[in-house]
Design a protein around this motif. Structure first.
Motif, PDB file in Angstrom:
ATOM      1  N   MET A   1     -40.263 -51.836  74.387  1.00 11.42           N
ATOM      2  CA  MET A   1     -40.070 -50.736  74.750  1.00 11.42           C
ATOM      3  C   MET A   1     -40.225 -50.552  76.295  1.00 11.42           C
ATOM      4  O   MET A   1     -41.528 -51.814  76.462  1.00 11.42           O
ATOM      5  CB  MET A   1     -40.432 -49.433  74.004  1.00 11.42           C
ATOM      6  CG  MET A   1     -40.723 -48.438  74.454  1.00 11.42           C
ATOM      7  SD  MET A   1     -41.180 -46.787  72.902  1.00 11.42           S
ATOM      8  CE  MET A   1     -42.423 -46.188  74.039  1.00 11.42           C
ATOM      9  N   ALA A   2     -39.527 -50.291  76.846  1.00 14.96           N
ATOM     10  CA  ALA A   2     -40.243 -50.146  77.902  1.00 14.96           C
ATOM     11  C   ALA A   2     -41.895 -49.828  78.534  1.00 14.96           C
ATOM     12  O   ALA A   2     -42.248 -48.576  78.810  1.00 14.96           O
ATOM     13  CB  ALA A   2     -39.628 -49.874  78.868  1.00 14.96           C
ATOM     14  N   ILE A  50     -49.972 -55.286  72.756  1.00 11.46           N
ATOM     15  CA  ILE A  50     -48.343 -55.684  72.684  1.00 11.46           C
ATOM     16  C   ILE A  50     -48.197 -55.061  71.043  1.00 11.46           C
ATOM     17  O   ILE A  50     -46.850 -53.959  71.596  1.00 11.46           O
ATOM     18  CB  ILE A  50     -48.030 -57.161  72.519  1.00 11.46           C
ATOM     19  CG1 ILE A  50     -48.234 -57.615  73.938  1.00 11.46           C
ATOM     20  CG2 ILE A  50     -46.584 -57.536  71.754  1.00 11.46           C
ATOM     21  CD1 ILE A  50     -48.036 -58.933  74.377  1.00 11.46           C
ATOM     22  N   VAL A  51     -48.448 -55.168  70.100  1.00 15.07           N
ATOM     23  CA  VAL A  51     -47.775 -54.054  68.905  1.00 15.07           C
ATOM     24  C   VAL A  51     -48.709 -53.177  69.087  1.00 15.07           C
ATOM     25  O   VAL A  51     -49.312 -52.371  69.075  1.00 15.07           O
ATOM     26  CB  VAL A  51     -49.204 -55.029  67.954  1.00 15.07           C
ATOM     27  CG1 VAL A  51     -49.108 -54.927  66.876  1.00 15.07           C
ATOM     28  CG2 VAL A  51     -49.785 -56.511  68.273  1.00 15.07           C
ATOM     29  N   GLY A  52     -47.026 -52.547  68.428  1.00 18.66           N
ATOM     30  CA  GLY A  52     -46.841 -50.927  68.117  1.00 18.66           C
ATOM     31  C   GLY A  52     -45.872 -50.612  67.342  1.00 18.66           C
ATOM     32  O   GLY A  52     -45.980 -51.632  66.489  1.00 18.66           O
ATOM     33  N   SER A  53     -45.234 -49.589  67.857  1.00 20.98           N
ATOM     34  CA  SER A  53     -44.183 -48.953  67.088  1.00 20.98           C
ATOM     35  C   SER A  53     -43.248 -49.726  67.081  1.00 20.98           C
ATOM     36  O   SER A  53     -42.441 -48.878  66.371  1.00 20.98           O
ATOM     37  CB  SER A  53     -44.255 -47.226  67.543  1.00 20.98           C
ATOM     38  OG  SER A  53     -43.549 -47.262  68.601  1.00 20.98           O
ATOM     39  N   GLY A  54     -42.734 -50.636  67.733  1.00 21.62           N
ATOM     40  CA  GLY A  54     -41.617 -51.810  68.548  1.00 21.62           C
ATOM     41  C   GLY A  54     -41.312 -52.156  66.849  1.00 21.62           C
ATOM     42  O   GLY A  54     -39.986 -52.606  66.548  1.00 21.62           O
ATOM     43  N   SER A 238     -39.819 -54.860  71.082  1.00 18.30           N
ATOM     44  CA  SER A 238     -41.486 -54.978  70.206  1.00 18.30           C
ATOM     45  C   SER A 238     -42.176 -55.496  70.610  1.00 18.30           C
ATOM     46  O   SER A 238     -43.650 -55.339  70.442  1.00 18.30           O
ATOM     47  CB  SER A 238     -40.568 -55.537  68.780  1.00 18.30           C
ATOM     48  OG  SER A 238     -40.365 -55.260  68.093  1.00 18.30           O
ATOM     49  N   TYR A 239     -42.168 -56.162  71.894  1.00 16.37           N
ATOM     50  CA  TYR A 239     -42.727 -57.325  73.018  1.00 16.37           C
ATOM     51  C   TYR A 239     -43.398 -56.583  73.882  1.00 16.37           C
ATOM     52  O   TYR A 239     -44.339 -57.251  74.802  1.00 16.37           O
ATOM     53  CB  TYR A 239     -42.149 -59.189  73.223  1.00 16.37           C
ATOM     54  CG  TYR A 239     -42.038 -59.687  71.594  1.00 16.37           C
ATOM     55  CD1 TYR A 239     -43.738 -59.986  71.164  1.00 16.37           C
ATOM     56  CD2 TYR A 239     -41.830 -60.443  71.170  1.00 16.37           C
ATOM     57  CE1 TYR A 239     -43.777 -61.313  70.199  1.00 16.37           C
ATOM     58  CE2 TYR A 239     -41.030 -60.862  69.755  1.00 16.37           C
ATOM     59  CZ  TYR A 239     -42.650 -61.452  69.287  1.00 16.37           C
ATOM     60  OH  TYR A 239     -42.840 -62.295  67.901  1.00 16.37           O
ATOM     61  N   SER A 240     -42.331 -55.869  74.568  1.00 16.71           N
ATOM     62  CA  SER A 240     -42.983 -54.919  75.275  1.00 16.71           C
ATOM     63  C   SER A 240     -44.254 -54.812  75.597  1.00 16.71           C
ATOM     64  O   SER A 240     -45.305 -54.837  75.007  1.00 16.71           O
ATOM     65  CB  SER A 240     -42.112 -53.437  75.417  1.00 16.71           C
ATOM     66  OG  SER A 240     -40.427 -54.011  75.538  1.00 16.71           O
ATOM     67  N   GLY A 241     -44.486 -55.324  76.832  1.00 14.95           N
ATOM     68  CA  GLY A 241     -46.501 -55.012  77.485  1.00 14.95           C
ATOM     69  C   GLY A 241     -46.416 -56.443  77.482  1.00 14.95           C
ATOM     70  O   GLY A 241     -47.949 -55.862  78.484  1.00 14.95           O
ATOM     71  N   ILE A 265     -53.041 -67.692  73.317  1.00 19.65           N
ATOM     72  CA  ILE A 265     -53.904 -67.758  72.002  1.00 19.65           C
ATOM     73  C   ILE A 265     -53.053 -66.158  71.712  1.00 19.65           C
ATOM     74  O   ILE A 265     -52.576 -66.345  70.200  1.00 19.65           O
ATOM     75  CB  ILE A 265     -55.053 -67.471  71.947  1.00 19.65           C
ATOM     76  CG1 ILE A 265     -55.762 -68.451  72.028  1.00 19.65           C
ATOM     77  CG2 ILE A 265     -55.551 -66.549  71.296  1.00 19.65           C
ATOM     78  CD1 ILE A 265     -57.339 -69.131  72.376  1.00 19.65           C
ATOM     79  N   SER A 266     -53.159 -65.390  71.839  1.00 20.01           N
ATOM     80  CA  SER A 266     -52.664 -64.031  71.892  1.00 20.01           C
ATOM     81  C   SER A 266     -50.912 -64.229  71.467  1.00 20.01           C
ATOM     82  O   SER A 266     -50.492 -62.779  70.407  1.00 20.01           O
ATOM     83  CB  SER A 266     -52.714 -62.699  72.980  1.00 20.01           C
ATOM     84  OG  SER A 266     -52.439 -62.899  73.786  1.00 20.01           O
ATOM     85  N   MET A 267     -50.429 -64.680  72.612  1.00 19.33           N
ATOM     86  CA  MET A 267     -48.465 -64.336  72.018  1.00 19.33           C
ATOM     87  C   MET A 267     -48.389 -64.749  70.740  1.00 19.33           C
ATOM     88  O   MET A 267     -47.510 -64.439  70.002  1.00 19.33           O
ATOM     89  CB  MET A 267     -48.083 -64.715  73.188  1.00 19.33           C
ATOM     90  CG  MET A 267     -48.322 -63.921  74.793  1.00 19.33           C
ATOM     91  SD  MET A 267     -47.809 -62.228  74.443  1.00 19.33           S
ATOM     92  CE  MET A 267     -46.197 -62.394  73.903  1.00 19.33           C
TER      93      MET A 267
END
Length: 495
Positions: A1-2, A50-54, A238-241, A265-267
């Motif tokens: 999501m944007a 990044i980790v959200g509703s997507g 889903s990776y938006s952000g 590391i995070s990605m």
């Protein structure tokens, strides 16, 4: 999501030319943020952004266009890799151009005010409200699905619930910022709980000997470039952000060393989380069950959790509720940057003098979101918003390459290998061009709205000798908004 970072609204000036001095920073107050974030803190923040509703929106669409579970899983992993490349490119942009505004600042610095205005234009009309509409529809589908497990919820009911939750959260944001933060804090843990339930339930299911859904995972894989592009769109949504990760720089210890490390590391961590979540869905559900469901997590819970299946739609609803609340809060602040540079009407930057909240901006974003909810098609909305976002991310990364040539003396504390932005741009071109073959209408509408911004720019910004009636109309509109909402300009000293 944007997604839109709240950090974007902290400082007003983003369009000042950097030609007068290399890497000229915005004026800062005497008090600055203390550098307290370690590498581990930075990783945690990035994963949390990044980790959200997507992840609860995209799996069915990714599988639909990938054709097989194996190909869908590959696309999820490659989407994470592509996002990591983009994040590294943005780390260079963010440290090279230390100004607020994200893409608005980068595009303006590289290509001038018109392209920067077009980004703000589509953010106002496409990126932010469409992302909010998708999240609201996901909330509604997960709330209503348990009430009619045998069939999909009525589309009118989904739209009505989505509109109601959008209006409710807008009202909260208009009324009190403290309420906003309380709501956000209350629902942050929901996404973690939902992912943990999904993962451990699927592990139990697999160890019970149910492995048939993971057999022949590449069967049915599509070779159509258009379908593959749309599958990538759903994964990238889903990776938006990731394009806001450089905003942690100011508070990060040894930022020019730790920011690239935090990204690298995070990605992969986010990619692993998404891949495991998809494997969990794939292990429990058949292809048909996934593709026919608009609420995959609910279908998953109904099949595996039995009497406690209600817990999954609850967690997903809480997750999307929190995501929508955060997006509404942050996005309304984004437009201060453009309004204070003369790129948006003054009314957009007005503040309610009683509650100190940006009421006109919030109401405008709510109205645009409500219009988009009338379409009630997550697939079309996702293609629409991701295609437009890909175009402007392409512009930002192109600006990185252009300034390597046009302004080689700019200080670049973080400097990526040229191969990374070139590969990123090639993939962006592939995705946008190929998506036109299968979803020409959605991409065409997005491009048309971008093009419509050009005459708007010339009439309302570049045209200096405007007729009196037009100036009077603009001033009357701003005055009407300020009186109606008891607002003052955001930078007014009376606040």
């Amino acid at each position: 999501m944007a997604k839109v970072s709240a950090s974007e609204s902290l400082t007003p000036k983003v369009m000042d030319s950097g030609e007068g001095g290399e890497n000229a920073e915005e004026p800062r107050e005497g008090v600055q943020l203390k550098k307290e974030l370690s590498l581990v803190n930075g990783v945690a923040i990035i994963v949390g952004v990044i980790v959200g509703s997507g992840i609860f929106v995209s799996p069915s669409l990714a599988l639909k266009f990938a054709g097989s579970k194996g190909m869908a899983l590959i696309i999820w992993v490659l989407s994470g890799f592509l996002s990591m490349i983009g994040a590294l490119c943005y780390a260079e942009l963010g440290t090279m151009i230390p100004k607020s505004g994200g893409d608005y600042a980068y595009i303006g610095e590289a290509f001038g005010p018109l392209p920067a205005f077009l980004y703000l234009w589509v953010a106002l009309l496409i990126l932010v409200p469409t992302g909010n509409a998708i999240t609201a529809l996901t909330f509604a589908q997960n709330i209503l699905k348990p009430l009619s497990p045998a069939c999909e919820p009525p589309s009118d009911a989904v739209t009505l619930i989505a509109a109601a939750i959008t209006c409710f959260l807008t009202a909260i944001n208009c009324y009190n910022v403290k309420w906003v933060t309380r709501v956000q804090d209350s629902f942050t843990a929901a996404k973690i709980l939902a992912l943990l339930v999904t993962f451990f339930a699927s592990i139990w299911y697999l160890f019970s000997g149910n492995t048939q859904n993971l057999e022949s995972m590449m069967q049915g894989t599509t070779t159509n470039p258009g379908d593959i592009a749309i599958a990538f769109y759903t994964g990238l949504f889903s990776y938006s952000g990731w394009n806001y990760l450089n905003f942690v720089t100011e508070e990060l210890k040894d930022p020019y060393k730790n920011l690239p490390k935090a990204i690298c590391i995070s990605m992969p961590v986010v990619t692993l989380v998404y891949a495991l979540t998809n494997v969990a869905f794939f292990a429990v559900l058949t292809n048909d069950e996934i593709m026919s469901s608009e609420a995959v997590a609910v279908t998953f819970s109904e099949k595996i959790l039995g009497l406690v299946s209600w817990i999954m739609p609850l967690f997903v609803a809480l997750c999307t509720f929190g995501s929508l609340n955060g997006a509404i809060y942050a996005s309304s602040r984004l437009f201060f940057v453009g309004a204070r540079n003369g790129h948006l009407p003054l009314a957009i930057s007005l503040i309610d003098i009683r509650r100190l909240t940006p009421v006109p901006s919030l109401i405008f974003m709510c109205l645009v979101t409500l219009v988009l909810l009338m379409f009630n098609n997550v697939e079309s909305l996702m293609v629409y918003v991701t295609a437009v976002e890909a175009i402007f991310i392409f512009c930002s990364v192109s600006g990185l390459l252009w300034m390597r040539y046009s302004r080689p003396k700019l200080q670049r504390p973080i400097r990526v290998n040229l191969v990374l932005p070139i590969v990123f741009l090639i993939i962006c071109i592939f995705l946008v061009v190929c998506s036109c073959f299968t979803h020409f209408l959605e991409v065409g509408i997005g491009v048309a709205i971008i093009a419509l911004g050009v005459p708007v720019y010339w009439v309302f910004i570049m045209w200096q000798s405007k007729p009196t009636w037009l100036l009077t109309a603009c001033n009357s509109f701003n005055l009407f908004c300020s009186k109606m909402f008891l607002c003052l300009p955001e930078d007014s000293k009376e606040l």
